[in-house]
Structure formats: C-alpha cells, structure tokens
Design a protein around this motif. Sequence first.
Motif, short mmCIF file in Angstrom:
data_model
loop_
_atom_site.label_atom_id
_atom_site.label_comp_id
_atom_site.label_asym_id
_atom_site.label_seq_id
_atom_site.Cartn_x
_atom_site.Cartn_y
_atom_site.Cartn_z
N ASP A 54 52.30 -8.12 92.20
CA ASP A 54 51.52 -9.27 92.68
C ASP A 54 51.50 -9.37 94.20
N ARG A 55 51.67 -8.27 94.85
CA ARG A 55 51.58 -8.22 96.31
C ARG A 55 50.65 -7.09 96.72
N THR A 56 49.83 -7.35 97.72
CA THR A 56 48.99 -6.27 98.24
C THR A 56 49.84 -5.40 99.16
N VAL A 57 49.58 -4.11 99.10
CA VAL A 57 50.31 -3.14 99.92
C VAL A 57 49.30 -2.29 100.67
N VAL A 58 49.46 -2.19 101.98
CA VAL A 58 48.60 -1.35 102.80
C VAL A 58 49.26 0.01 102.97
N SER A 59 48.49 1.07 102.79
CA SER A 59 49.03 2.41 103.00
C SER A 59 48.04 3.25 103.80
N ILE A 60 48.56 4.13 104.59
CA ILE A 60 47.74 5.06 105.37
C ILE A 60 48.27 6.46 105.10
N GLY A 61 47.40 7.31 104.57
CA GLY A 61 47.83 8.67 104.24
C GLY A 61 48.94 8.70 103.21
N GLY A 62 48.98 7.70 102.35
CA GLY A 62 50.01 7.64 101.32
C GLY A 62 51.30 6.99 101.77
N SER A 63 51.41 6.62 103.03
CA SER A 63 52.62 5.99 103.55
C SER A 63 52.43 4.48 103.64
N ARG A 64 53.40 3.74 103.15
CA ARG A 64 53.36 2.28 103.19
C ARG A 64 53.45 1.81 104.65
N VAL A 65 52.53 0.94 105.06
CA VAL A 65 52.50 0.42 106.43
C VAL A 65 52.41 -1.10 106.34
N MET A 66 53.57 -1.75 106.37
CA MET A 66 53.61 -3.20 106.15
C MET A 66 54.39 -3.96 107.22
N SER A 67 54.93 -3.26 108.20
CA SER A 67 55.79 -3.94 109.16
C SER A 67 55.72 -3.22 110.51
N PRO A 68 56.18 -3.86 111.59
CA PRO A 68 56.21 -3.18 112.89
C PRO A 68 56.94 -1.84 112.87
N PRO A 69 58.10 -1.70 112.19
CA PRO A 69 58.73 -0.37 112.14
C PRO A 69 57.84 0.68 111.48
N ASP A 70 57.06 0.28 110.45
CA ASP A 70 56.15 1.23 109.81
C ASP A 70 55.08 1.69 110.80
N ARG A 71 54.53 0.77 111.56
CA ARG A 71 53.47 1.13 112.52
C ARG A 71 54.04 1.95 113.66
N LEU A 72 55.27 1.63 114.06
CA LEU A 72 55.93 2.42 115.11
C LEU A 72 56.13 3.85 114.65
N ALA A 73 56.50 4.03 113.38
CA ALA A 73 56.70 5.39 112.84
C ALA A 73 55.40 6.18 112.88
N LEU A 74 54.27 5.53 112.60
CA LEU A 74 52.97 6.21 112.67
C LEU A 74 52.67 6.66 114.11
N LEU A 75 52.92 5.77 115.07
CA LEU A 75 52.68 6.12 116.47
C LEU A 75 53.58 7.27 116.91
N GLN A 76 54.83 7.22 116.49
CA GLN A 76 55.77 8.29 116.87
C GLN A 76 55.37 9.62 116.27
N ALA A 77 54.86 9.60 115.04
CA ALA A 77 54.41 10.84 114.41
C ALA A 77 53.23 11.44 115.15
N ALA A 78 52.39 10.56 115.72
CA ALA A 78 51.19 11.04 116.41
C ALA A 78 51.44 11.39 117.87
N HIS A 79 52.36 10.69 118.53
CA HIS A 79 52.50 10.83 119.98
C HIS A 79 53.88 11.26 120.45
N GLY A 80 54.87 11.25 119.58
CA GLY A 80 56.21 11.62 120.02
C GLY A 80 56.98 10.42 120.54
N SER A 81 57.33 10.43 121.81
CA SER A 81 58.14 9.37 122.41
C SER A 81 57.33 8.09 122.58
N VAL A 82 57.74 7.03 121.88
CA VAL A 82 57.05 5.74 121.93
C VAL A 82 58.08 4.65 122.22
#
Length: 326
Positions: free
Chosen positions: A1-29
């Motif tokens: 009963d909760r919506t879940v956002v995912s990008i490329g199969g990875s759950r993206v629901m919090s600042p740490p999730d978004r930070l992990a995406l940026l780090q995967a794309a750019h390295g040092s963030v």
Amino acid sequence: DRTVVSIGGSRVMSPPDRLALLQAAHGSVVDAVLDDLVTLGEQDLAARIEGAKVVMVRSQEIDEAGETGKLAVTHTQFPIMLDHLRRAVAKLSLAGVTLFVISSDHGFLVLSRELGQHRIIPKPGGRGEVHRRVFIGSGGAAGDELMRVPLSAVGIPGDLDLLVPRGLGLIAAGGARGFFHGGISPQELLVPVITVQIDAKKAGEPLTVEVSIAGRVTSRIFTGKLMLKSGLFAIEPVDVGVSAVRVSDGREVAKLVAAGGAEVGEGVVRLTADTEALVSFQVVADLTKGDKVELRVMDVGTDRRLARSKPAQVAVDVLVELELDD
C-alpha cells in the motif's frame, strides 16, 4: 500500500538513494545542507568540497515552514531562502564551482488563510496511498470532487490511477491547510530550473575596504570609519556587513547603530567607492579594561572577509545595564 519509485530497477526513495545515483554517475559527490553551507567560512567550505566532481546542496526549509501550518512564518521564509541561495552560489563560486543547476523537487500552493472544512474531500477508498492533493492506487471512487487520471495517460506504465481534486480542495489526509502540493495545478506541476554559469575569471573579484576604530573604547558608544577603495571591481555600491568583536574570543560585543553618509540596516552598510562612512556602535556585552575590540567587514554577497581593523584598546570597564520591564 505504498508507492515506490525506482530508476533502473533500483529503489530511489530517500536522499541517500539519490546520492548513490549521483555517485555512480559522477564519482566523488559532496552532500551538503544549504543552512550548513551558508554558515561555513571560506576556507572550511573550500576544504569541504575539495576534489568533488559534484556538490549536491539540499534544502527543506520551505517545506518545514509550510507544514507547520503557520502561514505568516511560511511567507517570511521565501525571501530568506532566496538570499540563502544567492549566498550559496556566491560562496561556492569563490571555492571554484562555475556551473550551478538550481531546482525544486515540486511546486506548491501557499494561501493567506487555511482552507475551510467545506473544501475537505472524503477519502476515496480503494487501495493505495492518500495525500492531501492526490490519491495514487486503484479502486478509489472519484465522485464529483475528484478527477481520475490513469498513470498510463501521463507516460508511466502500470494500471494505477491518480485521483486529484478538481479545484482548490484537500483530501481528508491530515496536514496543513494553507500550504500543500501534489495536485495538478500549474503551481504544483511546473518545476523551475535555473542554470547559472560563472565566469571563472571574475569569480574572485577583489574588493578593497579600509576600516578603523577611532581611538580607544571608553564608553558604550564608539565609532569607526569605512571606505571602499576605487578600482576595477568597485564601480557600483557594495553592501558589507560590519561586526565589532572581542579579539580574545571572537564574540560580537557591539551592534551597529548608525552609518553616516551610507544606508544602514541590520548590520549592513552600503559603501560607495572613495566615500568615507562613519559608523557608530553600541556595546551590548560587558567589556573589561584591557580587552581589545576590532571591526570585521564581510561582503554580504559572498561572505568573504574584506577587511579587519587594527584592534582598539578598551580603556575602562564598560558594563551593559539590563533593563527589566515591570
């Protein structure tokens, strides 16, 4: 009963999730909070972001103010946030950042008074997630007050529906009634994005300010002088912050009360090149004979220290009288 956002199969629901995406794309963030960034000194900020490919600056002040339900507080927060954003760009540019992308996560509605009970819409039922301005799920009853929008109609695969108020109304989901978001009004849907490109050659424009204290401190009122020296980067008036601090502990011990020949307000003085400004201070903390006081001048646009005066000696004990109301 909760919506879940995912990008490329990875759950993206919090600042740490978004930070992990940026780090995967750019390295040092570097992950920074706006309030902390604004208060950091120039050297500390440079050390904090050294070697980073991307600096992510997050802010929740507007949401936090709006969700309190205190509308007067919410409205006063907007100009403060604009000033913080401007200062953050200026300070980061001095630290070597030249490209900025400024965006919000969503738009919102903010009213001058709360919506009345007659604009509260019953929950639609069904299975899903309910917010004040949207239901996301399946099986909800739209009725006359809600509009059904299949997610597939807006390019998101799946069989879930959005149920949104047709006008200025709120689903009975709790929360503030004067500040809200999640619906499909232009204010809630349109997200501003500003790209700022800094000319690296001009990011560290030098300004020269002369500052001094007139004589020794002998009473609760003392004076000083400020002057912005003319030069290539002193064509227009400059707003500077002036503080009087005790040298031994860095504590601010006097407040700016006047600035002859210049506009003044909340510790800020507007200087014009080659025009002397006489500033007056009132002592607000006890001073002991032998203390030393200096004036510090900061560029309010960048928080860069522009000048500091030669310390002035406190000649006698200066005590601050407390005034108590009956």
